[in-house]
Scaffold this active site. Structure first.
Site, PDB file in Angstrom:
ATOM      1  N   GLY A  55      24.380  42.533   4.365  1.00 55.38           N
ATOM      2  CA  GLY A  55      23.116  41.490   4.249  1.00 55.38           C
ATOM      3  C   GLY A  55      22.183  41.769   5.314  1.00 55.38           C
ATOM      4  O   GLY A  55      22.665  42.225   6.522  1.00 55.38           O
ATOM      5  N   CYS A  82      29.886  45.550   7.067  1.00 49.12           N
ATOM      6  CA  CYS A  82      28.662  45.075   7.880  1.00 49.12           C
ATOM      7  C   CYS A  82      28.285  43.730   8.354  1.00 49.12           C
ATOM      8  O   CYS A  82      28.930  43.145   8.927  1.00 49.12           O
ATOM      9  CB  CYS A  82      27.593  45.888   7.129  1.00 49.12           C
ATOM     10  SG  CYS A  82      26.052  46.195   7.908  1.00 49.12           S
ATOM     11  N   TYR A  83      27.574  43.180   7.207  1.00 47.64           N
ATOM     12  CA  TYR A  83      27.148  41.686   7.609  1.00 47.64           C
ATOM     13  C   TYR A  83      28.520  40.843   7.394  1.00 47.64           C
ATOM     14  O   TYR A  83      28.899  39.969   8.011  1.00 47.64           O
ATOM     15  CB  TYR A  83      26.327  41.073   6.868  1.00 47.64           C
ATOM     16  CG  TYR A  83      26.019  39.609   6.959  1.00 47.64           C
ATOM     17  CD1 TYR A  83      25.200  38.940   8.159  1.00 47.64           C
ATOM     18  CD2 TYR A  83      26.329  38.670   5.976  1.00 47.64           C
ATOM     19  CE1 TYR A  83      24.772  37.887   7.946  1.00 47.64           C
ATOM     20  CE2 TYR A  83      26.172  37.225   6.172  1.00 47.64           C
ATOM     21  CZ  TYR A  83      25.450  36.735   7.139  1.00 47.64           C
ATOM     22  OH  TYR A  83      25.279  35.461   7.437  1.00 47.64           O
ATOM     23  N   HIS A 169      29.536  51.314   6.326  1.00 46.24           N
ATOM     24  CA  HIS A 169      29.789  51.087   4.926  1.00 46.24           C
ATOM     25  C   HIS A 169      30.528  52.136   4.076  1.00 46.24           C
ATOM     26  O   HIS A 169      30.180  53.145   3.945  1.00 46.24           O
ATOM     27  CB  HIS A 169      28.202  51.248   4.358  1.00 46.24           C
ATOM     28  CG  HIS A 169      27.348  50.325   4.553  1.00 46.24           C
ATOM     29  ND1 HIS A 169      27.201  49.003   3.945  1.00 46.24           N
ATOM     30  CD2 HIS A 169      26.388  49.817   5.873  1.00 46.24           C
ATOM     31  CE1 HIS A 169      26.339  48.105   4.510  1.00 46.24           C
ATOM     32  NE2 HIS A 169      26.015  48.897   5.681  1.00 46.24           N
ATOM     33  N   GLU A 171      31.155  52.273   1.145  1.00 43.64           N
ATOM     34  CA  GLU A 171      30.928  52.156  -0.273  1.00 43.64           C
ATOM     35  C   GLU A 171      29.830  53.451  -0.467  1.00 43.64           C
ATOM     36  O   GLU A 171      29.531  53.797  -1.412  1.00 43.64           O
ATOM     37  CB  GLU A 171      30.297  51.169  -0.846  1.00 43.64           C
ATOM     38  CG  GLU A 171      29.072  50.419  -0.292  1.00 43.64           C
ATOM     39  CD  GLU A 171      29.129  49.590   1.114  1.00 43.64           C
ATOM     40  OE1 GLU A 171      30.086  49.727   1.769  1.00 43.64           O
ATOM     41  OE2 GLU A 171      28.123  49.115   1.383  1.00 43.64           O
ATOM     42  N   ASP A 227      23.450  51.608 -25.141  1.00 42.02           N
ATOM     43  CA  ASP A 227      24.119  50.452 -24.887  1.00 42.02           C
ATOM     44  C   ASP A 227      24.240  49.715 -26.411  1.00 42.02           C
ATOM     45  O   ASP A 227      25.440  49.165 -26.575  1.00 42.02           O
ATOM     46  CB  ASP A 227      23.251  49.388 -23.942  1.00 42.02           C
ATOM     47  CG  ASP A 227      22.989  50.116 -22.503  1.00 42.02           C
ATOM     48  OD1 ASP A 227      23.948  50.832 -22.411  1.00 42.02           O
ATOM     49  OD2 ASP A 227      22.182  49.613 -21.851  1.00 42.02           O
ATOM     50  N   LYS A 367      26.783  51.152 -16.497  1.00 45.71           N
ATOM     51  CA  LYS A 367      26.305  52.367 -17.303  1.00 45.71           C
ATOM     52  C   LYS A 367      27.496  53.284 -17.739  1.00 45.71           C
ATOM     53  O   LYS A 367      27.715  53.679 -18.804  1.00 45.71           O
ATOM     54  CB  LYS A 367      24.832  52.762 -16.819  1.00 45.71           C
ATOM     55  CG  LYS A 367      24.261  53.746 -17.935  1.00 45.71           C
ATOM     56  CD  LYS A 367      23.465  52.910 -18.788  1.00 45.71           C
ATOM     57  CE  LYS A 367      22.639  53.498 -19.850  1.00 45.71           C
ATOM     58  NZ  LYS A 367      21.824  52.501 -20.624  1.00 45.71           N
TER      59      LYS A 367
END
Ligand code: XMP
Length: 511
Positions: A55, A82-83, A169, A171, A227, A367
C-alpha cells in the site's frame, strides 16, 4: 460451503488482485477483503492463511490503514507483503522508518534457504522492490531471513506465532521465484491441500444454482462474449429448460458471429434460446448519426428496448443472470455487491424486466478462470478465447455514420486480418487486434480504372490492463499480405493503413 480459503487483506496496494491470482494458481481459493474487516468476520471465514498487501502509506503515520491487532493472536499464519510487512512490524513493536536508500526495481535478494518460506528458492535470487520506507528493527520474536544490499530486513519470520513478511513483491513476475515463495507459504506454512480446481467449481456451482433456483424461471441476456456465455451454460447445466436466453443480434457483430453463437447454444445445450435479428432496427436508429457518444448511447438503449420486448413475451421470471466476474466486483469496491455490470456494458439493466433476484455465478472468478470453466463446460475454444469485443460492436469501429454496407466492409476486412494473424501463429500473443473503417475515401487505381474508395485501418495492440496499450509491431510481410488481400477481396476498399499509436494518446477502439 466450507472450502479451504486464504484471504488477502487490502491495504491499497496496486498488485492486490495479482496476489489473489497467484494464490489461486496454487489451487487454493483466495478472496480479497478490505482492511476494515472485523475479527469476527475473519473467524467466521476461518481462512487457512492471511496475506497483507502492499500500500502507498507509511505504517508509522497515525491515519494509515491498519487492522485489528487481535489478528496476530488468531493462530492463523499471516504473510505481510511490503506495506503489510511494515505494518506488522510497526504494530508488534518493531521500528519502521524512511529508508536511507529507497529501492525500486529488480534487486538481488539473499535468502536463508532453511526457512520454510524459501524452500527450493535459490540464493541470491531476483526480487522486485518498490519501497521508500524500510524496517529498521524487527519486532520481538522475529528472525531476519532475507536481505538485499540496501535492505537489511527484506524478509523475516516468527515461526512460533506463524507470522511472516517480505519487503519485496513475490506476486509480480519480476520476482523470479515469487511463485515458489507464495506456494511455500500457502501450501507449506498454511497447510492448504491445494485442491481448488475448475471441475470442482463447476460441479459446486451447478449444485448451488439448483438449490437456489428450485423450479423458478431464469432469464439471461446473451451477448456471445465469454462471461455471459459461460454463465448461461452453467445455468443451463443446472436448470435446463427453466433458463431462457435472449441473444440480440444488433447487426454490429463480427463476420459470422451471430450464427456461431446461435449454433453453439441451440445445438450443444438444452435451453430456451431466442435470437432476435434486430439488425435493421439498429441501422435505422443509427442512420445519419456521426457523434461517437451518441452512437454508443443509441446502441445501448436500443439493445435494452429489444431485450425488454422479448423478455415481456416470456413474462415474469424469478431470476436474472449476470455475467459479473471478480475484477468487476473488486474494481467497483470490495463487498459492494449491489454494483451490477450490465450484460455487455452497453447501457445498464433493463428497468422494466420483472425479476426477484440476480444470479451471478461467476462473481468469484478471474477472467482466465472463467475461460477454464468455459472449457470445462465444453464451450468451443473459439468462443472461450474470444478477444475483448466492445458492447457497441462494430458500431464504434466505423468512424462516422454506420450503415449496412459499411458493416459488411469492416466485417470482411476484419475477417481477413484475423485469419492472417492466425495463419502467422500470432493470434494468441497479441492483446487485441481488429480492422476498422476510417470513413475516409481517397483516390486509387485498380486495373486501368480510377477508384475513389474507403481506407481500412488495422489496429493491433499489446496491453496488460487495457488502460494503457502499445501498438503491436506486426511483421511487415504480414501487414503486406493482409493489405493486399483486403484491397483485392473487399469491395470499396482501395487503401489499408496501420495504426501505430499507443494509448494514450489514442484509445484502443476508434470511437
Ligand atoms: P478503449 O477504446 O477505451 O478500450 O481504449 C479499452 C478496452 O475496452 C473495450 N471497450 C469496451 N468494452 N463495452 C465493452 O464491453 C464498451 O462500450 C467498450 N468500449 C471499449 C475495448 O475493446 C478495449 O478492449
Amino acid at each position: 460451503m466450507n472450502r479451504e480459503k486464504v484471504i488477502v487483506i487490502d491495504f491499497g496496494g496496486q498488485y492486490n488482485q495479482l496476489i489473489a491470482r497467484r494464490v489461486r494458481e496454487c489451487n487454493v481459493y483466495c478472496e480479497i477483503h478490505p482492511h476494515t474487516i472485523s475479527l469476527d468476520k475473519i473467524k467466521k471465514i476461518n481462512p487457512k492463511g492471511i496475506i497483507f498487501t502492499g500500500g502507498p502509506n507509511s505504517a508509522y503515520q497515525e491515519d494509515s490503514p491498519s487492522c485489528d491487532k487481535g489478528i496476530y493472536d488468531l493462530g492463523i499464519p499471516i504473510l505481510g507483503i511490503c506495506y503489510g510487512a511494515q505494518l506488522m512490524t510497526h504494530m508488534l513493536g518493531g521500528v519502521v522508518g524512511k529508508a536511507p536508500v529507497s529501492e525500486y526495481g529488480k534487486t538481488d535478494l539473499h535468502v536463508d534457504q532453511s526457512s520454510d518460506l524459501f524452500r527450493n528458492v535459490s540464493t541470491p535470487t531476483t526480487c522486485w522492490m518498490s519501497h521508500t520506507d524500510y524496517i529498521e528493527t524487527v519486532a520481538d520474536g522475529f528472525k531476519v531471513i532475507a536481505h538485499t544490499a540496501d535492505c537489511p530486513v527484506a524478509a523475516a519470520e516468527n515461526i512460533e506465532k506463524k507470522l511472516y513478511f517480505m519487503q519485496f513483491h513475490p506476486e509480480v513476475l519480476h520476482t523470479t521465484e515469487g511463485k515458489t515463495m507464495l506456494s511455500n507459504f500457502v501450501i507449506g506454512v498454511c497447510g492448504c491441500a491445494g485442491d481448488w480446481r475448475m471441475d470442482s467449481f463447476v460441479e459446486n456451482a451447478i449444485k448451488s444454482i439448483r438449490e437456489k433456483v428450485g423450479d423458478g424461471k431464469v432469464l439471461c441476456a446473451l451477448s456471445g462474449g465469454v462471461d455471459s456465455s459461460v454463465a448461461a451454460v452453467l445455468l443451463s447445466k443446472a436448470v435446463g429448460k427453466q433458463l431462457h436466453c435472449i441473444f440480440v443480434d444488433h447487426g454490429l457483430l463480427r463476420k459470422n458471429e451471430g450464427d456461431e453463437v446461435e449454433e453453439v447454444f441451440t445445438k450443444q445445450y438444452d435451453l430456451n434460446f431466442t435470437r432476435v435479428n434486430a439488425q435493421q432496427r439498429f441501422y435505422d436508429k443509427l442512420a445519419g448519426v456521426t457523434e461517437p457518444e451518441q452512437k454508443r448511447k443509441i446502441i445501448g438503449e436500443e439493445f435494452i428496448r429489444v431485450f425488454e420486448e422479448e423478455a415481456k413475451k416470456i413474462g415474469t421470471v424469478d431470476f436474472l443472470v449476470q455475467g459479473t466476474i471478480y475484477p468487476d466486483i473488486v474494481e467497483s469496491g470490495i463487498g459492494n455487491s449491489a454494483v451490477i455490470k450490465s450484460h455487455h456494458n452497453v447501457g445498464g439493466l433493463p428497468d422494466y424486466v420483472d425479476f426477484k433476484e440476480i444470479i451471478e455465478p461467476l462473481r468469484d472468478l478471474f477472467k482466465d478462470e472463467v475461460r477454464r470453466a468455459g472449457l470445462e463446460l465444453g464451450i468451443p475454444e473459439k468462443l472461450v478465447f474470444r478477444q475483448p469485443f466492445p458492447g457497441p460492436g462494430l458500431g464504434i469501429r466505423i468512424i462516422g455514420e454506420v450503415n449496412a454496407d459499411k458493416v459488411k466492409i469492416v466485417q470482411e476486412a476484419d475477417h481477413i486480418f484475423r485469419e492472417e494473424v492466425a495463419n502467422a501463429g500470432l493470434d494468441t500473443s497479441i492483446g487485441q487486434y481488429f480492422a476498422a473503417l476510417t470513413n475516409m475515401r481517397s483516390v486509387g487505381v485498380m486495373g486501368d480504372e480510377r477508384t475513389y474508395d474507403y481506407a481500412v485501418v488495422l489496429r493491433a495492440v499489446n496491453t496488460i490492463d487495457f488502460m494503457t496499450a502499445e501498438f503491436a509491431e506486426l511483421p511487415w510481410d504480414l501487414i503486406g499480405k493482409v493489405s493486399s488481400r483486403i484491397v483485392n477481396e473487399v469491395k470499396h476498399v482501395n487503401r489499408v493503413l496501420y495504426d501505430c499509436t499507443g494509448k494514450p494518446p489514442a484509445t484502443i477502439e476508434m470511437e
